[in-house]
Design a protein around this motif. Structure first.
Motif, PDB file in Angstrom:
ATOM      1  N   GLY A 118       3.227 -10.903  -2.450  1.00  0.00           N
ATOM      2  CA  GLY A 118       2.274 -11.978  -2.218  1.00  0.00           C
ATOM      3  C   GLY A 118       2.924 -13.349  -2.301  1.00  0.00           C
ATOM      4  N   ARG A 119       3.807 -13.513  -3.281  1.00  0.00           N
ATOM      5  CA  ARG A 119       4.464 -14.812  -3.444  1.00  0.00           C
ATOM      6  C   ARG A 119       5.398 -15.134  -2.289  1.00  0.00           C
ATOM      7  NH1 ARG A 119       5.426 -13.001  -9.455  1.00  0.00           N
ATOM      8  NH2 ARG A 119       3.525 -13.793 -10.449  1.00  0.00           N
ATOM      9  N   GLU A 120       5.909 -14.088  -1.625  1.00  0.00           N
ATOM     10  CA  GLU A 120       6.765 -14.321  -0.467  1.00  0.00           C
ATOM     11  C   GLU A 120       6.035 -15.083   0.642  1.00  0.00           C
ATOM     12  OE1 GLU A 120       8.286 -10.668   1.017  1.00  0.00           O
ATOM     13  OE2 GLU A 120       9.610 -10.300  -0.702  1.00  0.00           O
ATOM     14  N   LEU A 121       4.716 -14.986   0.659  1.00  0.00           N
ATOM     15  CA  LEU A 121       3.942 -15.602   1.735  1.00  0.00           C
ATOM     16  C   LEU A 121       3.311 -16.934   1.339  1.00  0.00           C
ATOM     17  CD1 LEU A 121       2.109 -12.441   3.138  1.00  0.00           C
ATOM     18  CD2 LEU A 121       4.427 -13.268   3.570  1.00  0.00           C
ATOM     19  N   ASP A 122       3.451 -17.338   0.079  1.00  0.00           N
ATOM     20  CA  ASP A 122       2.770 -18.545  -0.403  1.00  0.00           C
ATOM     21  C   ASP A 122       3.153 -19.793   0.375  1.00  0.00           C
ATOM     22  OD1 ASP A 122       1.375 -17.138  -2.256  1.00  0.00           O
ATOM     23  OD2 ASP A 122       2.583 -17.738  -3.982  1.00  0.00           O
ATOM     24  N   LEU A 155       0.824  -1.210   0.000  1.00  0.00           N
ATOM     25  CA  LEU A 155       0.000   0.000   0.000  1.00  0.00           C
ATOM     26  C   LEU A 155       0.857   1.258   0.000  1.00  0.00           C
ATOM     27  CD1 LEU A 155      -2.664  -1.253   2.530  1.00  0.00           C
ATOM     28  CD2 LEU A 155      -3.179  -0.476   0.204  1.00  0.00           C
ATOM     29  N   ASN A 156       1.919   1.262   0.783  1.00  0.00           N
ATOM     30  CA  ASN A 156       2.789   2.436   0.825  1.00  0.00           C
ATOM     31  C   ASN A 156       3.458   2.696  -0.521  1.00  0.00           C
ATOM     32  OD1 ASN A 156       2.186   3.010   3.465  1.00  0.00           O
ATOM     33  ND2 ASN A 156       4.101   2.246   4.308  1.00  0.00           N
ATOM     34  N   ALA A 157       3.638   1.635  -1.300  1.00  0.00           N
ATOM     35  CA  ALA A 157       4.286   1.788  -2.605  1.00  0.00           C
ATOM     36  C   ALA A 157       3.326   2.307  -3.672  1.00  0.00           C
ATOM     37  CB  ALA A 157       4.865   0.451  -3.057  1.00  0.00           C
ATOM     38  N   ALA A 158       2.021   2.330  -3.362  1.00  0.00           N
ATOM     39  CA  ALA A 158       1.033   2.648  -4.392  1.00  0.00           C
ATOM     40  C   ALA A 158       1.227   4.035  -4.993  1.00  0.00           C
ATOM     41  CB  ALA A 158      -0.374   2.521  -3.816  1.00  0.00           C
ATOM     42  N   GLY A 160       3.901  -1.180  -9.634  1.00  0.00           N
ATOM     43  CA  GLY A 160       3.258  -1.453  -8.353  1.00  0.00           C
ATOM     44  C   GLY A 160       2.573  -2.801  -8.330  1.00  0.00           C
ATOM     45  N   LEU A 161       1.922  -3.159  -9.431  1.00  0.00           N
ATOM     46  CA  LEU A 161       1.265  -4.466  -9.501  1.00  0.00           C
ATOM     47  C   LEU A 161       2.282  -5.602  -9.421  1.00  0.00           C
ATOM     48  CD1 LEU A 161      -1.362  -3.694 -12.284  1.00  0.00           C
ATOM     49  CD2 LEU A 161      -1.829  -4.084  -9.851  1.00  0.00           C
ATOM     50  N   GLN A 162       3.427  -5.418 -10.077  1.00  0.00           N
ATOM     51  CA  GLN A 162       4.480  -6.433  -9.999  1.00  0.00           C
ATOM     52  C   GLN A 162       5.017  -6.544  -8.573  1.00  0.00           C
ATOM     53  OE1 GLN A 162       5.572  -8.707 -12.331  1.00  0.00           O
ATOM     54  NE2 GLN A 162       6.595  -9.496 -10.499  1.00  0.00           N
ATOM     55  N   PHE A 163       5.201  -5.408  -7.912  1.00  0.00           N
ATOM     56  CA  PHE A 163       5.682  -5.409  -6.528  1.00  0.00           C
ATOM     57  C   PHE A 163       4.678  -6.116  -5.619  1.00  0.00           C
ATOM     58  CE2 PHE A 163       6.312  -2.945  -2.438  1.00  0.00           C
ATOM     59  CZ  PHE A 163       7.541  -3.516  -2.124  1.00  0.00           C
ATOM     60  N   GLU A 164       3.404  -5.852  -5.837  1.00  0.00           N
ATOM     61  CA  GLU A 164       2.357  -6.515  -5.065  1.00  0.00           C
ATOM     62  C   GLU A 164       2.424  -8.032  -5.234  1.00  0.00           C
ATOM     63  OE1 GLU A 164      -2.199  -5.379  -4.859  1.00  0.00           O
ATOM     64  OE2 GLU A 164      -1.778  -6.643  -6.620  1.00  0.00           O
TER      65      GLU A 164
END
Length: 262
Positions: A235-239, A216-219, A227-231
């Motif tokens: 997300g994948r870090e938590l998979d 959100l801070n990066a938005a 930003g979508l790529q960063f998101e």
């Protein structure tokens, strides 16, 4: 309560929640260089503590903060002043970059610099009778501790200009309507409501809170595609985390999840 640095800030450790206090109640928590440095140290410590999942920022005593210490500001305008002008911006950047979500409890008063202090927080709980606004244009200057940059991102450019250029206090109900604050309550209840809000955050997965805040801070800092790529990367870090699996298992089993930050 643990005093930090020179003793003008303190941390109260409460299980998964840390409460950071401006601890100069005899001066209405007016901010000095030492107090700002102590707050910076407090947030730096919390940022590295895996046991803390959410944070509050509060004022010890009846007032959040009267703003900058007036004697300090008087000395600051002297040509040979040695006051470090980077201390306040560094504090705000430290709060903004703290990985855990931060909830500000704003009671009675938060003018000028105290108003700016609340802007990098993720949530703001405001007292119904609080004096909350940016007064600097009435003092011969303008808010330049981040107010002209963070405020438009919260309320839009037109409203930010109104708040900055009129130098008037913001009506608490209007602050709620424009999305500047998230909740209004009686001033006497502000601290407890801020703590309760933080406790509610602590019911969620801490890694999800942290990565969600980062995304959100990066938005406003990245073009949309970046930003979508960063998101997606965050997300994948938590998979493959245990908490991600626990969240779905708990929902399927209709029970409360037991997150462990793993």
């Amino acid at each position: 309560m643990e005093s930090i640095g020179t003793g003008l800030a303190a941390i109260d450790w409460n299980d998964r929640r840390a409460d950071v206090y401006l601890s100069r109640p005899e001066k209405r928590n007016a901010m000095t260089v030492d107090l700002m440095r102590d707050l910076t140290e407090a947030f730096e410590r919390i940022d590295t503590d895996d046991e803390v999942w959410a944070v509050t920022l509060l004022g010890e005593g009846p007032v959040f903060s009267a703003g900058m210490d007036l004697s300090m500001m008087r000395d600051r305008v002297e040509p040979d002043s040695e006051i470090d002008r980077d201390t306040f911006p560094a504090l705000l950047e430290t709060i903004e970059s703290t990985r855990q979500p931060v909830v500000a409890g704003i009671k009675r008063a938060a003018p000028a610099g105290a108003f700016e202090l609340t802007l990098p927080c993720d949530f703001r709980i405001l007292g119904r009778d609080a004096k909350y606004g940016l007064l600097e244009v009435a003092l011969g200057t303008f808010p330049h501790g981040g107010g002209t940059q963070r405020l438009p991102r919260l309320v839009g450019l037109s409203k930010a200009k109104e708040i900055v250029l009129t130098g008037e206090f913001v009506d608490p109900k209007e602050a709620k309507r424009m999305g500047l604050v998230h909740e209004l309550c009686d001033d006497e209840a502000v601290d407890e409501r801020a703590k309760a809000f933080a406790d509610r955050l602590c019911e969620n997965a801490p890694l999800g809170l942290e990565n969600g805040k980062r995304a959100l801070n990066a938005a406003f800092e990245m073009p949309l595609e970046q930003g979508l790529q960063f998101e997606r990367t965050l997300g994948r870090e938590l998979d493959d985390t245990d908490d991600y699996r626990e969240g779905f298992e708990a929902r399927l089993e209709e029970r409360e999840p037991q997150f462990r930050r793993e």
